[in-house]
Design an enzyme around this catalytic site. Structure first.
Site, short mmCIF file in Angstrom:
data_model
loop_
_atom_site.label_atom_id
_atom_site.label_comp_id
_atom_site.label_asym_id
_atom_site.label_seq_id
_atom_site.Cartn_x
_atom_site.Cartn_y
_atom_site.Cartn_z
N ARG A 191 0.82 -1.22 0.00
CA ARG A 191 0.00 0.00 0.00
C ARG A 191 0.86 1.27 0.00
O ARG A 191 0.48 2.26 0.61
CB ARG A 191 -0.94 0.04 1.22
CG ARG A 191 -1.83 -1.16 1.34
CD ARG A 191 -3.19 -0.85 0.75
NE ARG A 191 -4.09 -1.93 1.07
CZ ARG A 191 -5.16 -1.80 1.85
NH1 ARG A 191 -5.48 -0.64 2.35
NH2 ARG A 191 -5.92 -2.83 2.08
N ARG A 249 -3.36 6.72 1.09
CA ARG A 249 -3.90 7.85 1.84
C ARG A 249 -2.96 8.54 2.80
O ARG A 249 -3.26 9.63 3.28
CB ARG A 249 -5.15 7.39 2.60
CG ARG A 249 -6.32 7.14 1.68
CD ARG A 249 -7.43 6.44 2.39
NE ARG A 249 -7.04 5.08 2.73
CZ ARG A 249 -7.81 4.21 3.37
NH1 ARG A 249 -9.00 4.58 3.78
NH2 ARG A 249 -7.37 2.99 3.62
N ARG A 258 -7.14 11.77 -5.56
CA ARG A 258 -8.31 11.01 -5.13
C ARG A 258 -9.55 11.89 -5.01
O ARG A 258 -10.68 11.43 -5.26
CB ARG A 258 -7.95 10.34 -3.80
CG ARG A 258 -9.02 9.62 -3.09
CD ARG A 258 -9.46 8.35 -3.77
NE ARG A 258 -10.32 7.65 -2.85
CZ ARG A 258 -11.58 8.00 -2.62
NH1 ARG A 258 -12.12 8.98 -3.29
NH2 ARG A 258 -12.29 7.33 -1.74
N ASP A 288 -6.95 -2.66 -6.85
CA ASP A 288 -7.40 -3.28 -5.61
C ASP A 288 -7.68 -4.76 -5.84
O ASP A 288 -8.07 -5.15 -6.95
CB ASP A 288 -8.67 -2.61 -5.07
CG ASP A 288 -8.89 -2.99 -3.61
OD1 ASP A 288 -8.26 -2.37 -2.74
OD2 ASP A 288 -9.65 -3.94 -3.34
N TYR A 346 -14.28 -12.23 1.02
CA TYR A 346 -14.92 -10.93 0.80
C TYR A 346 -16.25 -11.07 0.08
O TYR A 346 -17.22 -10.39 0.39
CB TYR A 346 -14.00 -10.03 -0.05
CG TYR A 346 -13.13 -9.12 0.78
CD1 TYR A 346 -13.69 -8.03 1.45
CD2 TYR A 346 -11.77 -9.34 0.91
CE1 TYR A 346 -12.91 -7.19 2.22
CE2 TYR A 346 -10.99 -8.51 1.68
CZ TYR A 346 -11.55 -7.43 2.33
OH TYR A 346 -10.79 -6.61 3.09
O1 CP3 Z 1 0.21 -1.35 -2.41
C1 CP3 Z 1 -0.15 -0.44 -3.21
O2 CP3 Z 1 0.30 0.72 -3.17
C2 CP3 Z 1 -1.11 -0.81 -4.32
C3 CP3 Z 1 -2.46 -0.61 -4.00
C4 CP3 Z 1 -3.32 -1.56 -3.19
C5 CP3 Z 1 -4.55 -1.14 -2.70
N1 CP3 Z 1 -5.20 -2.21 -2.18
C6 CP3 Z 1 -5.03 0.25 -2.78
C7 CP3 Z 1 -6.13 0.68 -1.91
C8 CP3 Z 1 -3.18 -2.92 -2.88
C9 CP3 Z 1 -1.99 -3.86 -3.12
C10 CP3 Z 1 -4.39 -3.32 -2.25
C11 CP3 Z 1 -4.65 -4.71 -1.82
C12 CP3 Z 1 -5.78 -4.97 -0.94
N2 CP3 Z 1 -7.04 -4.40 -0.97
C13 CP3 Z 1 -5.78 -5.97 0.06
C14 CP3 Z 1 -4.65 -6.93 0.35
C15 CP3 Z 1 -3.57 -6.33 1.13
C16 CP3 Z 1 -3.94 -5.94 2.53
O3 CP3 Z 1 -3.70 -4.78 2.85
O4 CP3 Z 1 -4.40 -6.79 3.27
C17 CP3 Z 1 -7.05 -5.95 0.68
C18 CP3 Z 1 -7.50 -6.83 1.83
C19 CP3 Z 1 -7.83 -4.97 0.00
C20 CP3 Z 1 -9.26 -4.62 0.25
C21 CP3 Z 1 -9.38 -3.19 0.60
N3 CP3 Z 1 -9.35 -2.16 -0.31
C22 CP3 Z 1 -9.45 -2.62 1.90
C23 CP3 Z 1 -9.53 -3.38 3.20
C24 CP3 Z 1 -9.45 -1.22 1.73
C25 CP3 Z 1 -9.40 -0.17 2.80
C26 CP3 Z 1 -10.72 0.31 3.25
C27 CP3 Z 1 -10.59 1.51 4.15
O5 CP3 Z 1 -11.25 2.51 3.83
O6 CP3 Z 1 -9.79 1.46 5.10
C28 CP3 Z 1 -9.39 -0.97 0.35
C29 CP3 Z 1 -9.38 0.36 -0.29
C30 CP3 Z 1 -8.06 0.77 -0.81
N4 CP3 Z 1 -7.25 -0.02 -1.58
C31 CP3 Z 1 -7.47 2.07 -0.66
C32 CP3 Z 1 -6.25 2.01 -1.35
C33 CP3 Z 1 -5.25 3.12 -1.51
C34 CP3 Z 1 -8.07 3.26 0.05
C35 CP3 Z 1 -9.20 3.80 -0.78
C36 CP3 Z 1 -9.42 5.28 -0.71
O7 CP3 Z 1 -8.63 6.05 -1.29
O8 CP3 Z 1 -10.43 5.68 -0.11
#
Ligand code: CP3
Length: 337
Positions: free
Chosen positions: A23, A27, A36, A72, A147
């Protein structure tokens, strides 16, 4: 081309471990919010120019040895026909989760080129602009199924486990279908230009070892086995109870969370490269303490086959100064013979 990551993944001698983090685009960076704020999260993932821009942001700030395409793990589930929304404060939500065997009929097999072309376009834009390896990624079958059945994040994984206990054979069919989809998706990302791929099995740590070996491991292996030609990494959170079996995924390197001591893990895993594993919350601590912890992890992993990373994704409120302290502590390390 900076090949430190690829050398470490081949267990070749390196002057220091490569560093990147899960990640790393997101954010905690103010410049991410600027982009964003112009669109919603899925809109950002689906706009190759914007997704490429946010992928590059951490590379401009920090001396990182790898990047990861912005996207994602749930995007393929949306391409399978599920209604996915990201709700502020709640995270990802499916309005129509799979709750019965009948619901499985709603799912369709997506085509990467037709249903997720933005991922491949983002990769093609990036490979021309960066001099570090680019990771492609996917969610592992069990984590994706969790999920899709829970409908979002979960504490006890009640729905997915209930489905699994009541309909184990149908659950295995779903996992097999997801493994084929994940494998093809990773392979397509590789063909578009990624130099490595990572499979995220974030939620498999909720399983007992017996269930892990039946419902998570074989399908992670099936997905990874479809990718040929680049290093394939596998991440599970809370995976320490599964250490004796993780190698059976067939992964070329294993990403471990911060609860596992890398030196102790090596004693069980043998000589497979490992990735990790600073506690993401350590980045909120003082710089000297971050540096001390980073160096302790590097020392415990040893000189060959280690990629430095966090033990899980960075948290959105992380201070940038903590990230700087972590990256420079890795950058300054030198292995001496
Ligand atoms: O690593 C990177 O920079 C690449 C981007 C990336 C995202 N998600 C961007 C993201 C990667 C590799 C993921 C993988 C992902 N997504 C996983 C596996 C890795 C982990 O962290 O366990 C999982 C479980 C998800 C599912 C997911 N997507 C979650 C739990 C969330 C967060 C929700 C929250 O609001 O806290 C997301 C959203 C997400 N994915 C964001 C980003 C930057 C935030 C979205 C936003 O900008 O509002």
């Amino acid at each position: 081309m900076n090949d430190l990551l690829l050398r470490a993944l081949r267990s070749e001698p390196v002057e220091r471990p490569p560093v990147w983090f899960m990640r790393q685009a997101g954010r905690y960076l103010p410049e991410y919010h600027t982009v964003r704020n112009t669109t919603d999260f899925l809109g950002l993932c689906r706009s190759p120019d914007l997704a490429a821009e946010v992928t590059l942001q951490p590379l401009r700030r920090f001396n990182l040895d790898a990047s990861i395409v912005f996207n994602d793990i749930l995007v393929p589930a949306a391409a399978m026909g599920m209604d996915l929304k990201f709700i502020k404060g709640q995270g990802p939500v499916f309005s129509d989760p799979i709750r019965s065997v009948n619901d499985l009929g709603r799912l369709r097999v997506p085509s990467v080129e037709k249903d997720m072309p933005h991922v491949l376009d983002t990769i093609r834009i990036l490979v021309d602009q960066i001099d570090v390896p680019l990771f492609g990624f996917a969610g592992a079958p069990f984590t994706l199924a969790a999920y899709m059945i829970e409908g979002g994040g979960s504490k006890n994984f009640l729905h997915v486990k209930q489905f699994m206990f009541e309909n184990p054979e149908r659950f295995e069919e779903l996992l097999g279908q997801l493994a084929e989809i994940c494998g093809d998706y990773l392979q397509a990302q590789m063909e578009a230009g990624c130099s490595a791929v990572q499979l995220f099995d974030t939620w498999a740590g909720c399983l007992s070892p017996e269930d892990y070996r039946r419902f998570a491991l074989p399908y992670a292996r099936q997905a990874l086995s479809k990718v040929k030609g680049v290093p394939r990494l596998y991440f599970t959170k809370d995976s320490s109870p599964f250490l004796p079996w993780l190698k059976e995924t067939g992964a070329d390197a294993l990403a471990l969370d911060w609860r596992t001591h890398l030196g102790a893990a090596r004693a069980v895993l043998g000589d497979i490269p490992v990735m990790g594993n600073l506690d993401p919350v350590a980045l909120y601590g003082p710089p000297e303490e971050i540096r001390r912890r980073v160096h302790a992890i590097i020392q415990s992993a040893g000189p060959r086959g280690h990629v430095f990373n966090l033990g899980h994704g960075i948290l959105p409120t992380t201070p940038i100064s903590g990230v700087e302290a972590m990256v420079s502590a890795v950058n300054e390390w030198r292995w001496t013979d």
